[in-house]
Design a protein around this motif. Structure first.
Motif, PDB file in Angstrom:
ATOM      1  N   TYR A  66     -82.837  88.216  11.903  1.00  0.00           N
ATOM      2  CA  TYR A  66     -81.761  87.404  12.466  1.00  0.00           C
ATOM      3  C   TYR A  66     -80.610  87.440  11.481  1.00  0.00           C
ATOM      4  O   TYR A  66     -80.772  87.849  10.334  1.00  0.00           O
ATOM      5  CB  TYR A  66     -82.205  85.963  12.746  1.00  0.00           C
ATOM      6  CG  TYR A  66     -82.432  85.105  11.525  1.00  0.00           C
ATOM      7  CD1 TYR A  66     -81.397  84.362  10.971  1.00  0.00           C
ATOM      8  CD2 TYR A  66     -83.680  85.039  10.939  1.00  0.00           C
ATOM      9  CE1 TYR A  66     -81.598  83.581   9.854  1.00  0.00           C
ATOM     10  CE2 TYR A  66     -83.896  84.253   9.827  1.00  0.00           C
ATOM     11  CZ  TYR A  66     -82.858  83.523   9.282  1.00  0.00           C
ATOM     12  OH  TYR A  66     -83.066  82.748   8.177  1.00  0.00           O
ATOM     13  N   ASP A  67     -79.428  87.029  11.941  1.00  0.00           N
ATOM     14  CA  ASP A  67     -78.245  87.178  11.101  1.00  0.00           C
ATOM     15  C   ASP A  67     -78.157  88.641  10.641  1.00  0.00           C
ATOM     16  O   ASP A  67     -77.958  88.939   9.462  1.00  0.00           O
ATOM     17  CB  ASP A  67     -78.330  86.223   9.901  1.00  0.00           C
ATOM     18  CG  ASP A  67     -76.968  85.977   9.261  1.00  0.00           C
ATOM     19  OD1 ASP A  67     -75.964  86.097   9.976  1.00  0.00           O
ATOM     20  OD2 ASP A  67     -76.920  85.683   8.053  1.00  0.00           O
ATOM     21  N   GLU A 126     -75.216  82.684  20.186  1.00  0.00           N
ATOM     22  CA  GLU A 126     -76.157  82.135  21.166  1.00  0.00           C
ATOM     23  C   GLU A 126     -75.565  80.945  21.892  1.00  0.00           C
ATOM     24  O   GLU A 126     -75.685  80.834  23.112  1.00  0.00           O
ATOM     25  CB  GLU A 126     -77.492  81.773  20.517  1.00  0.00           C
ATOM     26  CG  GLU A 126     -77.436  80.676  19.470  1.00  0.00           C
ATOM     27  CD  GLU A 126     -78.820  80.294  18.947  1.00  0.00           C
ATOM     28  OE1 GLU A 126     -79.823  80.865  19.419  1.00  0.00           O
ATOM     29  OE2 GLU A 126     -78.878  79.419  18.064  1.00  0.00           O
ATOM     30  N   GLU A 151     -76.882  88.165  18.951  1.00  0.00           N
ATOM     31  CA  GLU A 151     -75.923  88.629  17.956  1.00  0.00           C
ATOM     32  C   GLU A 151     -75.354  89.997  18.346  1.00  0.00           C
ATOM     33  O   GLU A 151     -76.067  90.841  18.897  1.00  0.00           O
ATOM     34  CB  GLU A 151     -76.596  88.721  16.587  1.00  0.00           C
ATOM     35  CG  GLU A 151     -77.031  87.378  16.028  1.00  0.00           C
ATOM     36  CD  GLU A 151     -77.826  87.523  14.743  1.00  0.00           C
ATOM     37  OE1 GLU A 151     -77.759  88.592  14.100  1.00  0.00           O
ATOM     38  OE2 GLU A 151     -78.527  86.555  14.378  1.00  0.00           O
ATOM     39  N   VAL A 183     -83.116  81.343  20.060  1.00  0.00           N
ATOM     40  CA  VAL A 183     -83.554  82.411  19.156  1.00  0.00           C
ATOM     41  C   VAL A 183     -82.337  83.294  18.920  1.00  0.00           C
ATOM     42  O   VAL A 183     -82.042  84.191  19.705  1.00  0.00           O
ATOM     43  CB  VAL A 183     -84.726  83.223  19.745  1.00  0.00           C
ATOM     44  CG1 VAL A 183     -85.196  84.288  18.752  1.00  0.00           C
ATOM     45  CG2 VAL A 183     -85.883  82.297  20.094  1.00  0.00           C
ATOM     46  N   ARG A 184     -81.632  83.030  17.854  1.00  0.00           N
ATOM     47  CA  ARG A 184     -80.277  83.544  17.666  1.00  0.00           C
ATOM     48  C   ARG A 184     -80.142  85.059  17.675  1.00  0.00           C
ATOM     49  O   ARG A 184     -79.134  85.606  18.142  1.00  0.00           O
ATOM     50  CB  ARG A 184     -79.696  83.017  16.359  1.00  0.00           C
ATOM     51  CG  ARG A 184     -80.368  83.590  15.120  1.00  0.00           C
ATOM     52  CD  ARG A 184     -79.730  83.118  13.831  1.00  0.00           C
ATOM     53  NE  ARG A 184     -80.242  81.827  13.424  1.00  0.00           N
ATOM     54  CZ  ARG A 184     -79.904  81.244  12.275  1.00  0.00           C
ATOM     55  NH1 ARG A 184     -79.051  81.824  11.471  1.00  0.00           N
ATOM     56  NH2 ARG A 184     -80.429  80.077  11.951  1.00  0.00           N
ATOM     57  N   SER A 185     -81.149  85.761  17.132  1.00  0.00           N
ATOM     58  CA  SER A 185     -80.998  87.193  16.862  1.00  0.00           C
ATOM     59  C   SER A 185     -80.634  88.013  18.086  1.00  0.00           C
ATOM     60  O   SER A 185     -79.804  88.920  18.024  1.00  0.00           O
ATOM     61  CB  SER A 185     -82.277  87.745  16.224  1.00  0.00           C
ATOM     62  OG  SER A 185     -83.409  87.415  17.003  1.00  0.00           O
ATOM     63  N   TYR A 199     -89.315  85.541  15.762  1.00  0.00           N
ATOM     64  CA  TYR A 199     -88.224  86.518  15.630  1.00  0.00           C
ATOM     65  C   TYR A 199     -88.677  87.947  15.900  1.00  0.00           C
ATOM     66  O   TYR A 199     -88.096  88.628  16.759  1.00  0.00           O
ATOM     67  CB  TYR A 199     -87.568  86.404  14.249  1.00  0.00           C
ATOM     68  CG  TYR A 199     -86.708  85.175  14.087  1.00  0.00           C
ATOM     69  CD1 TYR A 199     -85.515  85.043  14.788  1.00  0.00           C
ATOM     70  CD2 TYR A 199     -87.081  84.149  13.233  1.00  0.00           C
ATOM     71  CE1 TYR A 199     -84.722  83.915  14.649  1.00  0.00           C
ATOM     72  CE2 TYR A 199     -86.292  83.010  13.083  1.00  0.00           C
ATOM     73  CZ  TYR A 199     -85.110  82.900  13.795  1.00  0.00           C
ATOM     74  OH  TYR A 199     -84.332  81.783  13.658  1.00  0.00           O
ATOM     75  N   SER A 238     -73.973  82.876  12.477  1.00  0.00           N
ATOM     76  CA  SER A 238     -74.443  83.696  13.601  1.00  0.00           C
ATOM     77  C   SER A 238     -74.980  82.871  14.767  1.00  0.00           C
ATOM     78  O   SER A 238     -75.281  83.424  15.831  1.00  0.00           O
ATOM     79  CB  SER A 238     -75.513  84.689  13.131  1.00  0.00           C
ATOM     80  OG  SER A 238     -76.616  84.018  12.559  1.00  0.00           O
TER      81      SER A 238
END
Length: 326
Positions: free
Chosen positions: A257-258, A287, A129, A124-126, A186, A283
């Motif tokens: 995200y991003d 992670e 970041e 879950v990238r956010s 998210y 982005s």
């Protein structure tokens, strides 16, 4: 030569392509090989990205001694089996969100990982970041929290197909679809990271098509405030701004995200200042760099923290879809 996390990629779709770029951009990871359901597409992707190995079967991925970690980017409903197989072969696992369909699956996977002394991460990238960390640190500017509105509304053309009786895999919960499972993760992750586990949670679905999760409103209830999440794949909006409200002002950020723009507006002087910083065009870099660092350094403290968030998020989603509350 620096030691790197050697990764085998399972899946050859757009997210795998972006992840391969992120791994190549990172300083602590490298792609060893790729497997895809359609061999010719995996072969094309490998050639494009300069990856030497293309696997003919999933077993070849798991049995490759050159691989430390398996990255799984297949449809949501098909994450569990390859994750368990990778763990049984002593591999770490990075699995795309939403990682698993049920809390039972998630518990089984994490239990198996503990027995094999390997790690499992949900991508879950956010929350990895740099601007999310800035957002998290800026919460203290607000003073007493009044509440928040988190938005992720993104119209999908598959909705039109669904209404006409056509195929709409994005909304097919048997294949891991449904709005809460695909994009709801998210705002749920962000809420848990920023405010902790709620006292109660509720999900009010958009009841347009029977038994289909098209989106809705998710509410996290805390002792002194509520977090409202607007989640939809059938609403078209020009405003994706999320806000967190406090005694001293408001934090605003674009996208969940991003995250590229964050501002703080003070109630005292009514001045809005930008507090975000420039980030990588990809982005996913943050992670995968974090996961590789954790794996290489065997950082179990950081791993347990992320594991607990994954378990809580999946539990909330499962109970919400079943019409219950946390």
């Amino acid at each position: 030569m620096a030691i790197k996390n050697r990764i085998g990629v399972v899946g050859s779709g757009p997210i795998s392509c972006a992840m391969i770029d992120a791994i190549n951009e990172s300083s602590n990871g490298e792609v060893i090989g790729i497997w895809g359901r359609r061999f010719h597409l995996a072969k094309e992707l490998a050639k494009e990205k300069g990856v030497s190995k293309v696997y003919g079967s999933l077993n070849e991925v798991f049995e490759d001694d050159e691989i430390d970690t398996v990255y799984i980017a297949t449809p949501n409903a098909s994450h569990y089996e390859p994750a368990m197989a990778a763990i049984e072969h002593g591999k770490n696992v990075v699995v795309e969100k939403t990682a698993f369909m049920t809390i039972d699956q998630a518990n089984r996977v994490f239990h198996a990982a503990e027995k094999q002394n390997v790690f499992v991460f949900e991508a879950v990238r956010s929350i990895y970041e740099p601007n999310f960390q800035i957002l998290k640190n800026a919460i203290k500017k607000l003073g007493k929290i009044h509440g928040a509105t988190l938005k992720y509304q993104n119209y999908s053309k598959q909705y039109s197909a669904l209404l006409k009786g056509g195929k709409a895999p994005l909304f097919d919960e048997n294949h891991g679809g449904g709005t809460l499972r695909t994009i709801g993760i998210y705002p749920i992750y962000i809420a848990i990271q920023l405010f902790g586990v709620p006292v109660k949670s509720f999900y009010f679905k958009q009841l347009i098509v029977k038994n289909i999760d098209l989106g809705g409103t998710c509410i996290f209830e805390y002792k002194d405030y509520k977090i409202t999440m607007l989640i939809s794949k059938i609403n078209l909006t020009n405003d994706s701004i999320s806000e967190i409200y406090g005694e001293n002002g408001t934090l605003r950020f674009h996208s969940l995200y991003d995250i590229r723009t964050i501002s703080y507006r003070s109630i005292i002087n009514d001045i809005e200042e930008t507090i975000s910083e420039p980030i990588s065009d990809n982005s996913l870099l943050y992670e995968i760099t974090e996961f590789s660092e954790c794996i290489l350094m065997k950082n179990r403290t950081a791993y347990r923290e992320q594991k607990n968030i994954t378990l809580k998020a999946i539990s909330i989603i499962e109970q919400a879809l079943n019409g219950g509350t946390l």
